[in-house]
Scaffold this active site. Structure first.
Site, PDB file in Angstrom:
ATOM      1  N   HIS A 145       0.824  -1.208   0.000  1.00 41.14           N
ATOM      2  CA  HIS A 145       0.000   0.000   0.000  1.00 41.14           C
ATOM      3  C   HIS A 145       0.860   1.261   0.000  1.00 41.14           C
ATOM      4  O   HIS A 145       0.514   2.256  -0.639  1.00 41.14           O
ATOM      5  CB  HIS A 145      -0.916  -0.031   1.220  1.00 41.14           C
ATOM      6  CG  HIS A 145      -1.827   1.138   1.385  1.00 41.14           C
ATOM      7  ND1 HIS A 145      -2.563   1.680   0.349  1.00 41.14           N
ATOM      8  CD2 HIS A 145      -2.123   1.881   2.493  1.00 41.14           C
ATOM      9  CE1 HIS A 145      -3.268   2.701   0.798  1.00 41.14           C
ATOM     10  NE2 HIS A 145      -3.019   2.849   2.086  1.00 41.14           N
ATOM     11  N   HIS A 178       3.052   4.340   9.177  1.00 44.83           N
ATOM     12  CA  HIS A 178       2.976   3.158   8.307  1.00 44.83           C
ATOM     13  C   HIS A 178       4.365   2.571   8.079  1.00 44.83           C
ATOM     14  O   HIS A 178       4.583   1.359   8.227  1.00 44.83           O
ATOM     15  CB  HIS A 178       2.361   3.522   6.953  1.00 44.83           C
ATOM     16  CG  HIS A 178       0.873   3.652   6.941  1.00 44.83           C
ATOM     17  ND1 HIS A 178       0.227   4.807   7.322  1.00 44.83           N
ATOM     18  CD2 HIS A 178      -0.104   2.781   6.562  1.00 44.83           C
ATOM     19  CE1 HIS A 178      -1.082   4.644   7.178  1.00 44.83           C
ATOM     20  NE2 HIS A 178      -1.312   3.415   6.724  1.00 44.83           N
TER      21      HIS A 178
END
Length: 208
Positions: free
Chosen positions: A59, A160
């Site tokens: 992602h 992230h």
């Protein structure tokens, strides 16, 4: 009496909140039983990041694994829910107050109430130092009850990346408003979508 499984995933509907500019969820009955003579057949379109979902490292990193390449055992097993309601930024300092020895999967309850149909304008964020802290504790999965572990307008995605560098995988948009802090069994399996950057999950927990 056996303890029951509790669903902590957002229900998909055509009114579910969607990341601004992303593909909205839409379900429709493509063919009715009257049309086919035997069955109803539905179809849907959605972003893989709508509702309760797992992020694959791909992602945010082109060279990282896609969702079907991740070990399913990441998403099944013991988990701990901790209540950090009202904390705007969560990292090493905030989590040191909790007993996390032996924990492998950590679910953060940050809101007293979650709105499924309204996409938030502001969310709690995870600090970059959380990745190293979770790795030190042996935690390899973190779940949050909002759409991202980073600020909604942040393009660098420091949380992230920090989580991935330290071997921690991500589930977002859990429904934890009615869940008490404590220890649970968790099942939150992503779909096996080849090449995907994420997947919806049906997340359930059972108290232990």
């Amino acid at each position: 009496m056996e303890k029951r499984w509790v669903d902590i995933s957002q229900p998909f509907s055509n009114k579910i909140g969607t990341w601004p500019g992303d593909t909205p969820f839409q379900f429709e009955l493509a063919y009715s039983k009257e049309q086919t003579g035997s069955v109803n057949i539905g179809r849907f379109t959605t972003s893989v990041h709508t509702g309760t979902h797992a992020d694959a490292p791909f992602h945010f990193d082109n060279n990282a694994p896609t969702i079907e390449q991740l070990d399913v055992n990441i998403y099944i097993g013991h988990a701990k829910v901790v209540d950090v309601t009202g904390v705007e930024s969560i990292g090493r300092e905030e989590l040191q107050a909790f007993e996390l020895d032996g924990v492998e999967r950590l679910l953060l309850k940050t809101a007293k109430k979650n709105s499924v149909e309204q996409f938030p304008t502001q969310i709690p964020v995870l600090k970059e130092n959380i990745g190293a802290f979770l790795q030190e504790k042996g935690i390899f999965l973190i779940g949050v009850d909002h759409p991202s572990v980073d600020a909604l307008d942040n393009k660098d995605l420091p949380a992230h990346h920090a989580l991935y560098r330290h071997g921690v995988h991500i589930i977002e948009n859990l429904l934890l408003q009615d869940v008490a802090p404590g220890n649970y069994e968790l099942i939150a399996l992503p779909l096996k979508i080849q090449g995907a950057d994420g997947s919806p999950v049906r997340a359930v927990i059972r108290a232990i």
